[in-house]
Design an enzyme around this catalytic site. Structure first.
Site, PDB file in Angstrom:
ATOM      1  N   ARG A 279      18.298 -90.560-166.038  1.00  0.00           N
ATOM      2  CA  ARG A 279      17.758 -90.692-167.167  1.00  0.00           C
ATOM      3  C   ARG A 279      16.311 -91.110-167.508  1.00  0.00           C
ATOM      4  O   ARG A 279      15.642 -91.692-167.798  1.00  0.00           O
ATOM      5  CB  ARG A 279      18.215 -90.942-168.235  1.00  0.00           C
ATOM      6  CG  ARG A 279      19.151 -90.795-168.978  1.00  0.00           C
ATOM      7  CD  ARG A 279      20.216 -91.529-170.016  1.00  0.00           C
ATOM      8  NE  ARG A 279      21.257 -92.345-169.964  1.00  0.00           N
ATOM      9  CZ  ARG A 279      22.434 -92.338-169.121  1.00  0.00           C
ATOM     10  NH1 ARG A 279      22.811 -91.254-169.612  1.00  0.00           N
ATOM     11  NH2 ARG A 279      23.365 -93.207-168.524  1.00  0.00           N
TER      12      ARG A 279
ATOM     13  N   ASP B 168       7.720 -92.654-138.138  1.00  0.00           N
ATOM     14  CA  ASP B 168       7.978 -94.648-138.771  1.00  0.00           C
ATOM     15  C   ASP B 168       9.206 -95.713-137.249  1.00  0.00           C
ATOM     16  O   ASP B 168       9.758 -96.131-137.681  1.00  0.00           O
ATOM     17  CB  ASP B 168       9.077 -95.431-139.677  1.00  0.00           C
ATOM     18  CG  ASP B 168       9.086 -96.360-140.802  1.00  0.00           C
ATOM     19  OD1 ASP B 168       8.287 -96.895-140.462  1.00  0.00           O
ATOM     20  OD2 ASP B 168      10.243 -96.482-141.401  1.00  0.00           O
TER      21      ASP B 168
END
Length: 395
Positions: free
Chosen positions: A236, A283
């Site tokens: 949602r 990273d």
């Protein structure tokens, strides 16, 4: 190997358009001067010859747009010596260019690192070392809700006037900025980055999909280390992850180490974004290439055990991943082609940074940033702008 004219022959050469079996590549000075099949080779006079086993591969040098440190050095050390250590160490993993990456810290500490990097880029680069092609500013303009290993007490809202000062201090070498666009001042900063042709990246962000959409309209075009420290996918509220996977406007970094994202999550990103929109990064922090132990990252203690680097509370704190390993693991996780892996480790970054006229592929006239892989696809040799930077087995 001091000769400026080098002939590498008998291997498979992966050019922009095709794989050349029993191929050759000529280097003249800092540049690729010729590529072809051995039966097309007209002369080798005046060239230092490197004869390779036929199963070896010649690929373009890799480009890491998100790396903090390696071999005991870190961008935030703000010293010429640390940046040179990084530039000297990275060719062993096939990295021939990189963005020196900062992290959230006190303003004056960031400023020292920025000034140092700008000075290094203008005054200290040389062939035979990995080239720093700019700065990646990761933080401090991020969300405290998604800080990860970025120190909470130094996180601030995006500040355009402060950034303009930093850009000047860097001698205009900031090429990519990781920020949280939902924070006050975020979209204003993105507008400015777009105007200056600096890549605006969403990372360490709790933005909703609607907020990401708005940021894209302002010029957001990149996603920092997909899945890590961003609003997760929910059916949602798809969040930053959903937007990253769905929006074609976004180039997406991924750490393909099986730790920052499970192999299935890496495969999902590859299937959804394809090799055209993914960029492999490490990273990595200063512990890469060093033994297990405790190391500093932005004033915080990081414990490294095996392939994992964490803070005291277990939060992932960068990586010790090598680009050469990411190059191979992405193929294991996704069954992608070597050409896809080349795109994700080199070509895409070169194009996004506006460097494709000289980096990111094997083509006549481009920088001789060359990686030779052995029969196990491990790095055997690396050339940075025409000069040998690494050979397996050499100190």
């Amino acid at each position: 190997m001091e000769n400026n004219n080098i002939l590498i022959q008998n291997a498979n050469v992966y050019t922009e358009n095709r794989k050349i079996k029993n191929g050759y590549l000529k280097i003249a000075g800092n540049f690729i001067s010729d590529v072809g099949t051995l039966d097309q080779l007209n002369t080798s006079n005046g060239y230092e010859i490197i004869d390779l086993p036929e199963q070896y591969k010649i690929i373009p040098g890799m480009i890491d747009v998100h790396i903090h440190g390696v071999n005991g050095a870190d961008t935030m050390d703000a010293t010429t010596e640390s940046l040179e250590t990084m530039a000297r160490s990275l060719p062993q993993e096939g990295t021939t260019s990189f963005l020196a990456t900062t992290m959230t810290q006190e303003k004056d500490v960031i400023e020292d690192a920025i000034k140092n990097a700008g000075d290094y880029i203008h005054n200290h680069q040389k062939p035979g070392l990995s080239e720093i092609v700019g700065l990646h500013l990761e933080g401090p303009f991020i969300s405290k809700d998604k800080a990860g290993a970025q120190p909470l007490n130094h996180i601030i809202d995006p500040d355009l006037s402060l950034f303009k000062k930093w850009l000047e201090l860097s001698k205009n070498q900031i090429k990519l900025v990781t920020l949280a666009p939902e924070q006050p001042g975020g979209e204003e900063l993105i507008d400015y980055l777009k105007e200056k042709k600096i890549i605006a990246s969403i990372g360490h962000s709790n933005a909703t999909t609607e907020q990401v959409d708005s940021a894209i309209k302002h010029g957001l075009s990149h996603v920092t280390h997909l899945y890590n420290q961003m609003r997760e996918f929910h059916h949602r509220e798809p969040g930053v992850v959903g937007a990253a996977l769905l929006k074609d406007e976004l180039m997406v970094e991924i750490i393909s180490d099986g730790i920052h994202a499970k192999p299935e999550a890496v495969e999902l990103a590859y299937r959804q974004k394809t090799a055209d929109r993914l960029i492999l990064i490490t990273d990595a922090m200063r512990a890469k290439c060093l033994k297990n132990g405790t190391y500093d990252l932005g004033g915080q203690q990081v414990t490294v055990t095996g392939d994992k680097a964490v803070l005291d509370d277990g939060t992932l704190a960068g990586s010790v991943l090598r680009m050469s390993k990411a190059f191979n693991t992405i193929r294991q996780y996704t069954n992608c082609s070597i050409y896809d892996s080349i795109a994700m480790s080199s070509t895409n970054a070169a194009k996004e940074l506006g460097l494709f006229d000289r980096k990111g592929s094997i083509s006549i006239g481009k920088d001789a940033d060359i990686v030779i892989l052995d029969e196990n696809d491990e790095v055997y040799m690396t050339f940075c702008r025409g000069k040998l930077a690494y050979k397996k087995g050499d100190n």
